[in-house]
Design a protein around this motif. Structure first.
Motif, PDB file in Angstrom:
ATOM      1  N   ALA A  16     -17.146 -34.084  43.023  1.00 53.13           N
ATOM      2  CA  ALA A  16     -16.179 -35.059  42.506  1.00 53.13           C
ATOM      3  C   ALA A  16     -16.740 -35.764  41.276  1.00 53.13           C
ATOM      4  O   ALA A  16     -16.010 -36.020  40.310  1.00 53.13           O
ATOM      5  CB  ALA A  16     -15.821 -36.072  43.592  1.00 53.13           C
ATOM      6  N   ALA A  17     -18.037 -36.071  41.277  1.00 47.69           N
ATOM      7  CA  ALA A  17     -18.649 -36.724  40.123  1.00 47.69           C
ATOM      8  C   ALA A  17     -18.646 -35.807  38.906  1.00 47.69           C
ATOM      9  O   ALA A  17     -18.450 -36.252  37.781  1.00 47.69           O
ATOM     10  CB  ALA A  17     -20.070 -37.154  40.453  1.00 47.69           C
ATOM     11  N   LYS A  18     -18.860 -34.505  39.132  1.00 43.04           N
ATOM     12  CA  LYS A  18     -18.821 -33.558  38.018  1.00 43.04           C
ATOM     13  C   LYS A  18     -17.421 -33.463  37.424  1.00 43.04           C
ATOM     14  O   LYS A  18     -17.254 -33.316  36.214  1.00 43.04           O
ATOM     15  CB  LYS A  18     -19.271 -32.175  38.472  1.00 43.04           C
ATOM     16  CG  LYS A  18     -20.745 -32.058  38.706  1.00 43.04           C
ATOM     17  CD  LYS A  18     -21.087 -30.639  39.139  1.00 43.04           C
ATOM     18  CE  LYS A  18     -22.534 -30.498  39.498  1.00 43.04           C
ATOM     19  NZ  LYS A  18     -22.870 -29.137  39.938  1.00 43.04           N
ATOM     20  N   LEU A  19     -16.395 -33.545  38.280  1.00 44.85           N
ATOM     21  CA  LEU A  19     -15.023 -33.393  37.803  1.00 44.85           C
ATOM     22  C   LEU A  19     -14.456 -34.672  37.191  1.00 44.85           C
ATOM     23  O   LEU A  19     -13.889 -34.643  36.105  1.00 44.85           O
ATOM     24  CB  LEU A  19     -14.123 -32.929  38.955  1.00 44.85           C
ATOM     25  CG  LEU A  19     -14.405 -31.534  39.511  1.00 44.85           C
ATOM     26  CD1 LEU A  19     -13.516 -31.264  40.713  1.00 44.85           C
ATOM     27  CD2 LEU A  19     -14.179 -30.495  38.430  1.00 44.85           C
ATOM     28  N   ILE A  20     -14.571 -35.797  37.907  1.00 46.91           N
ATOM     29  CA  ILE A  20     -13.909 -37.020  37.446  1.00 46.91           C
ATOM     30  C   ILE A  20     -14.881 -38.137  37.105  1.00 46.91           C
ATOM     31  O   ILE A  20     -14.460 -39.248  36.791  1.00 46.91           O
ATOM     32  CB  ILE A  20     -12.912 -37.540  38.507  1.00 46.91           C
ATOM     33  CG1 ILE A  20     -13.644 -37.902  39.805  1.00 46.91           C
ATOM     34  CG2 ILE A  20     -11.821 -36.543  38.760  1.00 46.91           C
ATOM     35  CD1 ILE A  20     -12.784 -38.623  40.809  1.00 46.91           C
ATOM     36  N   GLY A  21     -16.185 -37.869  37.136  1.00 42.65           N
ATOM     37  CA  GLY A  21     -17.180 -38.907  36.873  1.00 42.65           C
ATOM     38  C   GLY A  21     -17.218 -39.309  35.405  1.00 42.65           C
ATOM     39  O   GLY A  21     -16.746 -38.606  34.519  1.00 42.65           O
ATOM     40  N   SER A  22     -17.780 -40.467  35.161  1.00 42.28           N
ATOM     41  CA  SER A  22     -17.927 -40.983  33.805  1.00 42.28           C
ATOM     42  C   SER A  22     -19.168 -40.380  33.155  1.00 42.28           C
ATOM     43  O   SER A  22     -20.197 -40.209  33.797  1.00 42.28           O
ATOM     44  CB  SER A  22     -18.075 -42.501  33.824  1.00 42.28           C
ATOM     45  OG  SER A  22     -16.959 -43.097  34.400  1.00 42.28           O
ATOM     46  N   GLN A  23     -19.050 -40.103  31.873  1.00 38.99           N
ATOM     47  CA  GLN A  23     -20.189 -39.609  31.109  1.00 38.99           C
ATOM     48  C   GLN A  23     -21.116 -40.792  30.847  1.00 38.99           C
ATOM     49  O   GLN A  23     -20.699 -41.804  30.309  1.00 38.99           O
ATOM     50  CB  GLN A  23     -19.725 -38.999  29.786  1.00 38.99           C
ATOM     51  CG  GLN A  23     -20.820 -38.394  28.960  1.00 38.99           C
ATOM     52  CD  GLN A  23     -21.303 -37.081  29.521  1.00 38.99           C
ATOM     53  OE1 GLN A  23     -20.572 -36.357  30.154  1.00 38.99           O
ATOM     54  NE2 GLN A  23     -22.552 -36.783  29.288  1.00 38.99           N
ATOM     55  N   ILE A  24     -22.378 -40.681  31.236  1.00 38.23           N
ATOM     56  CA  ILE A  24     -23.355 -41.743  31.008  1.00 38.23           C
ATOM     57  C   ILE A  24     -24.173 -41.365  29.789  1.00 38.23           C
ATOM     58  O   ILE A  24     -24.725 -40.278  29.713  1.00 38.23           O
ATOM     59  CB  ILE A  24     -24.266 -41.924  32.240  1.00 38.23           C
ATOM     60  CG1 ILE A  24     -23.424 -42.283  33.453  1.00 38.23           C
ATOM     61  CG2 ILE A  24     -25.307 -42.990  31.981  1.00 38.23           C
ATOM     62  CD1 ILE A  24     -24.201 -42.313  34.733  1.00 38.23           C
ATOM     63  N   ARG A  25     -24.234 -42.286  28.824  1.00 42.09           N
ATOM     64  CA  ARG A  25     -24.969 -42.039  27.586  1.00 42.09           C
ATOM     65  C   ARG A  25     -26.120 -43.025  27.459  1.00 42.09           C
ATOM     66  O   ARG A  25     -26.018 -44.170  27.883  1.00 42.09           O
ATOM     67  CB  ARG A  25     -24.060 -42.175  26.371  1.00 42.09           C
ATOM     68  CG  ARG A  25     -22.997 -41.101  26.307  1.00 42.09           C
ATOM     69  CD  ARG A  25     -22.284 -41.139  24.963  1.00 42.09           C
ATOM     70  NE  ARG A  25     -21.474 -39.964  24.792  1.00 42.09           N
ATOM     71  CZ  ARG A  25     -21.909 -38.816  24.283  1.00 42.09           C
ATOM     72  NH1 ARG A  25     -23.149 -38.717  23.888  1.00 42.09           N
ATOM     73  NH2 ARG A  25     -21.112 -37.785  24.164  1.00 42.09           N
ATOM     74  N   ASP A  26     -27.198 -42.551  26.844  1.00 37.80           N
ATOM     75  CA  ASP A  26     -28.339 -43.416  26.568  1.00 37.80           C
ATOM     76  C   ASP A  26     -27.934 -44.391  25.468  1.00 37.80           C
ATOM     77  O   ASP A  26     -27.436 -43.989  24.417  1.00 37.80           O
ATOM     78  CB  ASP A  26     -29.533 -42.569  26.128  1.00 37.80           C
ATOM     79  CG  ASP A  26     -30.819 -43.356  26.057  1.00 37.80           C
ATOM     80  OD1 ASP A  26     -30.769 -44.600  26.036  1.00 37.80           O
ATOM     81  OD2 ASP A  26     -31.891 -42.724  26.042  1.00 37.80           O
ATOM     82  N   HIS A  27     -28.141 -45.677  25.713  1.00 34.58           N
ATOM     83  CA  HIS A  27     -27.705 -46.697  24.757  1.00 34.58           C
ATOM     84  C   HIS A  27     -28.514 -46.651  23.470  1.00 34.58           C
ATOM     85  O   HIS A  27     -27.981 -46.917  22.396  1.00 34.58           O
ATOM     86  CB  HIS A  27     -27.824 -48.090  25.394  1.00 34.58           C
ATOM     87  CG  HIS A  27     -27.396 -49.199  24.504  1.00 34.58           C
ATOM     88  ND1 HIS A  27     -26.089 -49.356  24.111  1.00 34.58           N
ATOM     89  CD2 HIS A  27     -28.088 -50.200  23.928  1.00 34.58           C
ATOM     90  CE1 HIS A  27     -25.994 -50.408  23.333  1.00 34.58           C
ATOM     91  NE2 HIS A  27     -27.200 -50.946  23.207  1.00 34.58           N
ATOM     92  N   ARG A  28     -29.783 -46.271  23.550  1.00 36.18           N
ATOM     93  CA  ARG A  28     -30.635 -46.259  22.361  1.00 36.18           C
ATOM     94  C   ARG A  28     -30.358 -45.061  21.465  1.00 36.18           C
ATOM     95  O   ARG A  28     -30.312 -45.172  20.254  1.00 36.18           O
ATOM     96  CB  ARG A  28     -32.098 -46.255  22.774  1.00 36.18           C
ATOM     97  CG  ARG A  28     -32.509 -47.503  23.502  1.00 36.18           C
ATOM     98  CD  ARG A  28     -33.976 -47.463  23.848  1.00 36.18           C
ATOM     99  NE  ARG A  28     -34.269 -48.532  24.786  1.00 36.18           N
ATOM    100  CZ  ARG A  28     -34.984 -48.391  25.870  1.00 36.18           C
ATOM    101  NH1 ARG A  28     -35.521 -47.231  26.163  1.00 36.18           N
ATOM    102  NH2 ARG A  28     -35.198 -49.401  26.668  1.00 36.18           N
TER     103      ARG A  28
END
Length: 100
Positions: A16-28
């Motif tokens: 479920a995380a792969k399908l509808i999860g949010s993309q997490i990006r490195d802030h730096r």
């Protein structure tokens, strides 16, 4: 809970995380870190089904974003990766056979 049922539930959350999860990006660096379902609950942030594209997953650190003006009632949370250690790894020299 049965071990097989728990394992199945874990796999379903990851899918479920792969399908509808949010993309997490490195802030730096603005590079993608992985995907997860973000669930804030009781002052904590839970990353459900965190999936890292690298084979050796990096640790994700939540941080508060810097602000122009200090307001404590509204904070923006960003994510960064655990940096590599900036010191050499050294082990003390030991004799391989101390009895000699």
């Amino acid at each position: 809970m049965n071990h097989k049922l728990r394992k199945l539930a874990n796999q379903l959350v990851v899918v479920a995380a792969k399908l509808i999860g949010s993309q997490i990006r490195d802030h730096r660096t603005n590079q993608p870190i992985g995907k997860a379902i973000l669930l804030p609950f009781r002052g904590k942030i839970h990353l459900l089904g965190y999936h890292c594209p690298q084979e050796h997953g990096q640790h994700v650190i939540p941080e508060f974003d810097t602000q122009q003006r200090a307001t404590y009632w509204k904070q923006t949370i960003v994510f960064t990766q655990q940096p590599e250690p900036d010191y050499p790894r050294e082990h003390p020299q030991r004799d391989p056979n101390p009895s000699e």
